[in-house]
Design a protein around this motif. Structure first.
Motif, PDB file in Angstrom:
ATOM      1  N   VAL A  53       6.762  -7.438  -1.497  1.00 46.41           N
ATOM      2  CA  VAL A  53       7.329  -8.767  -1.251  1.00 46.41           C
ATOM      3  C   VAL A  53       8.542  -8.674  -0.336  1.00 46.41           C
ATOM      4  CG1 VAL A  53       8.425 -10.769  -2.340  1.00 46.41           C
ATOM      5  CG2 VAL A  53       6.452  -9.686  -3.417  1.00 46.41           C
ATOM      6  N   ALA A  54       9.307  -7.603  -0.468  1.00 41.77           N
ATOM      7  CA  ALA A  54      10.472  -7.403   0.394  1.00 41.77           C
ATOM      8  C   ALA A  54      10.094  -7.004   1.817  1.00 41.77           C
ATOM      9  CB  ALA A  54      11.392  -6.334  -0.206  1.00 41.77           C
ATOM     10  N   ALA A  55       8.793  -6.737   2.043  1.00 41.75           N
ATOM     11  CA  ALA A  55       8.285  -6.343   3.369  1.00 41.75           C
ATOM     12  C   ALA A  55       8.989  -5.096   3.894  1.00 41.75           C
ATOM     13  CB  ALA A  55       8.419  -7.495   4.364  1.00 41.75           C
ATOM     14  N   ALA A  56       9.233  -4.142   2.981  1.00 40.80           N
ATOM     15  CA  ALA A  56       9.847  -2.877   3.404  1.00 40.80           C
ATOM     16  C   ALA A  56       8.928  -2.183   4.405  1.00 40.80           C
ATOM     17  CB  ALA A  56      10.079  -1.978   2.191  1.00 40.80           C
ATOM     18  N   PRO A  57       9.429  -1.760   5.558  1.00 38.41           N
ATOM     19  CA  PRO A  57       8.554  -1.182   6.589  1.00 38.41           C
ATOM     20  C   PRO A  57       7.823   0.082   6.165  1.00 38.41           C
ATOM     21  CG  PRO A  57      10.884  -0.902   7.155  1.00 38.41           C
ATOM     22  CD  PRO A  57      10.830  -1.828   5.990  1.00 38.41           C
ATOM     23  N   ASP A  58       8.383   0.824   5.220  1.00 39.99           N
ATOM     24  CA  ASP A  58       7.735   2.059   4.790  1.00 39.99           C
ATOM     25  C   ASP A  58       6.895   1.878   3.528  1.00 39.99           C
ATOM     26  OD1 ASP A  58       9.939   1.546   3.209  1.00 39.99           O
ATOM     27  OD2 ASP A  58      10.605   3.627   3.081  1.00 39.99           O
ATOM     28  N   ALA A  59       6.727   0.627   3.068  1.00 41.06           N
ATOM     29  CA  ALA A  59       5.939   0.375   1.852  1.00 41.06           C
ATOM     30  C   ALA A  59       4.508   0.890   1.965  1.00 41.06           C
ATOM     31  CB  ALA A  59       5.959  -1.111   1.509  1.00 41.06           C
ATOM     32  N   PRO A  60       3.795   0.676   3.085  1.00 45.72           N
ATOM     33  CA  PRO A  60       2.415   1.177   3.158  1.00 45.72           C
ATOM     34  C   PRO A  60       2.319   2.689   2.970  1.00 45.72           C
ATOM     35  CG  PRO A  60       2.786  -0.436   4.876  1.00 45.72           C
ATOM     36  CD  PRO A  60       4.120  -0.145   4.269  1.00 45.72           C
ATOM     37  N   GLN A  61       3.229   3.430   3.601  1.00 51.62           N
ATOM     38  CA  GLN A  61       3.180   4.898   3.493  1.00 51.62           C
ATOM     39  C   GLN A  61       3.457   5.359   2.061  1.00 51.62           C
ATOM     40  OE1 GLN A  61       4.679   3.268   6.062  1.00 51.62           O
ATOM     41  NE2 GLN A  61       3.032   3.804   7.506  1.00 51.62           N
ATOM     42  N   LEU A  62       4.458   4.748   1.424  1.00 52.95           N
ATOM     43  CA  LEU A  62       4.789   5.132   0.050  1.00 52.95           C
ATOM     44  C   LEU A  62       3.623   4.840  -0.892  1.00 52.95           C
ATOM     45  CD1 LEU A  62       8.449   3.778  -0.149  1.00 52.95           C
ATOM     46  CD2 LEU A  62       7.767   6.170  -0.332  1.00 52.95           C
ATOM     47  N   LEU A  63       3.023   3.697  -0.736  1.00 57.02           N
ATOM     48  CA  LEU A  63       1.895   3.332  -1.595  1.00 57.02           C
ATOM     49  C   LEU A  63       0.666   4.174  -1.286  1.00 57.02           C
ATOM     50  CD1 LEU A  63       2.378  -0.530  -1.417  1.00 57.02           C
ATOM     51  CD2 LEU A  63       2.707   0.895  -3.444  1.00 57.02           C
ATOM     52  N   GLY A  64       0.477   4.492  -0.005  1.00 58.52           N
ATOM     53  CA  GLY A  64      -0.655   5.323   0.388  1.00 58.52           C
ATOM     54  C   GLY A  64      -0.617   6.696  -0.255  1.00 58.52           C
ATOM     55  N   VAL A  65       0.571   7.257  -0.395  1.00 62.63           N
ATOM     56  CA  VAL A  65       0.715   8.564  -1.036  1.00 62.63           C
ATOM     57  C   VAL A  65       0.292   8.480  -2.499  1.00 62.63           C
ATOM     58  CG1 VAL A  65       2.396  10.293  -1.801  1.00 62.63           C
ATOM     59  CG2 VAL A  65       2.518   9.392   0.522  1.00 62.63           C
ATOM     60  N   VAL A  66       0.675   7.403  -3.190  1.00 63.77           N
ATOM     61  CA  VAL A  66       0.334   7.249  -4.601  1.00 63.77           C
ATOM     62  C   VAL A  66      -1.175   7.078  -4.763  1.00 63.77           C
ATOM     63  CG1 VAL A  66       0.667   5.828  -6.659  1.00 63.77           C
ATOM     64  CG2 VAL A  66       2.587   6.234  -5.100  1.00 63.77           C
ATOM     65  N   VAL A  67      -1.786   6.228  -3.922  1.00 61.07           N
ATOM     66  CA  VAL A  67      -3.222   5.976  -4.026  1.00 61.07           C
ATOM     67  C   VAL A  67      -4.029   7.255  -3.836  1.00 61.07           C
ATOM     68  CG1 VAL A  67      -5.182   4.724  -3.037  1.00 61.07           C
ATOM     69  CG2 VAL A  67      -2.966   3.610  -3.201  1.00 61.07           C
ATOM     70  N   ALA A  68      -3.606   8.089  -2.907  1.00 60.74           N
ATOM     71  CA  ALA A  68      -4.382   9.278  -2.550  1.00 60.74           C
ATOM     72  C   ALA A  68      -4.138  10.470  -3.466  1.00 60.74           C
ATOM     73  CB  ALA A  68      -4.072   9.673  -1.107  1.00 60.74           C
TER      74      ALA A  68
END
Length: 344
Positions: A53-68
């Protein structure tokens, strides 16, 4: 942890954009620590949502690490996949696709596939074609749904909605039917709906100019339309597949979430079809549209499926106006079944 983060995490409502927007740089750094798992916290999934929701620019990368990460709890990975799709960022598709080879748990695979329906491009179609044959029904159903959504969103032919057979169409019993209330949604309600859907628009540019309110029993729905559909009207689905819009449902706390998608495309007879799917991949309705001098008229009827009640929606498309001339439903539910939890 700062008191305001603690209070934000524990609210029973969806996170408020204004509250998240007031977070400081230090707050966001702490959210990153929680999301990554470096700082244990029972509200880790809430932290993921806040970062999105905060639209943090590095949110996709952080979440991608958790998913994988196969070492993470499958439920946490599944939540990260959903939040990753919620970023709406172009890189989210690549990160979800990269996580698929290690997505052995069904719940993780299903959430990745559901995420691809929201953010995927034609680049995802080969994987979804493969997963349409997945032995787990939840995954194969979402993969088939994802192929349709991506194809219609991109205007690609070749993955058309299969028309239901005559025995699969549910007719409303006029003797037992109840009216479905349909009308123009207030500007304020349309705006509130779009605010709630800010991270779940299925890649559509939704308009705040026109919204329809539907009341069926205790359910309150708002139909939101894409700017593309409102600009083209009936001419859009007559020429190529498209997604006219989404249907959102109001929750007890007043927020709205995407519950159905609208798909429409040309028919060989010179008309067009319309289909309504739940976001879990189950089809709800199907119908046909016929062009005329003023736009087009259409009929929509529900199809047999779990939880589907017989419904009839009849109306017209005139320029950017959608007018319903008949709306009714029957009270009975067909194909009831008890839910079966996904295996972790």
């Amino acid at each position: 942890m700062p008191d305001r983060l603690d209070a934000m995490f524990q609210t029973s409502h969806r996170l408020d954009g204004a509250v998240v927007g007031s977070l400081t740089a230090a707050d966001l750094d702490q959210l990153r620590e929680i999301v990554s798992g470096a700082q244990p916290n029972p509200f880790r999934v809430r932290a993921m949502e806040a970062l999105v929701v905060a639209a943090a620019p590095d949110a996709p990368q952080l979440l991608g690490v958790v998913v994988a990460d196969p070492g993470e709890d499958p439920a946490v990975r599944a939540a990260a996949a959903s939040q990753l799709a919620g970023t709406g960022r172009p890189e989210a598709e690549d990160l979800l696709l990269r996580a698929l080879p290690a997505a052995a748990p069904v719940v993780v695979r299903a959430k990745i596939v559901g995420g691809l329906a929201r953010v995927g491009s034609r680049f995802s179609l080969p994987e979804l074609d493969r997963l349409a044959g997945d032995p787990e029904p939840a995954v194969s159903r979402l993969a088939t749904f994802g192929r349709l959504v991506i194809s219609y969103r991109a205007g690609l032919p070749g993955h058309e909605v299969p028309p239901p057979g005559p025995d699969d169409v549910q007719e409303v019993d006029a003797r037992q039917s109840t009216p479905v209330l349909v009308g123009r949604a207030a500007v304020e309600e349309t705006a509130a709906t779009l605010a709630s859907l800010r991270t779940d628009t299925f890649g559509l540019s939704l308009s705040g100019r026109v919204g329809l309110r539907i009341e069926c029993g205790l359910a309150r729905l708002v139909v939101t339309f894409s700017e593309d559909f409102l600009r083209r009207g009936a001419a859009g689905p007559l020429r190529q597949p498209m997604m006219p819009g989404l249907v959102a449902q109001r929750a007890p706390d007043g927020s709205y979430s995407a519950r159905m998608v609208l798909l429409a495309g040309p028919q060989d007879d010179g008309g067009f079809h319309i289909a309504v799917y739940r976001t879990d991949g189950n089809q709800m309705m199907f119908g046909l549209g016929t062009p005329d001098r003023e736009g087009a008229r259409f009929d929509l009827k529900s199809v047999r499926g779990r939880g589907n009640v017989p419904v009839l929606l009849r109306g017209r498309i005139q320029s950017s106006e959608i007018v319903f001339t008949a709306a009714a439903s029957s009270p009975q539910v067909t194909d009831k079944s008890a839910p079966r939890p996904l295996e972790l």
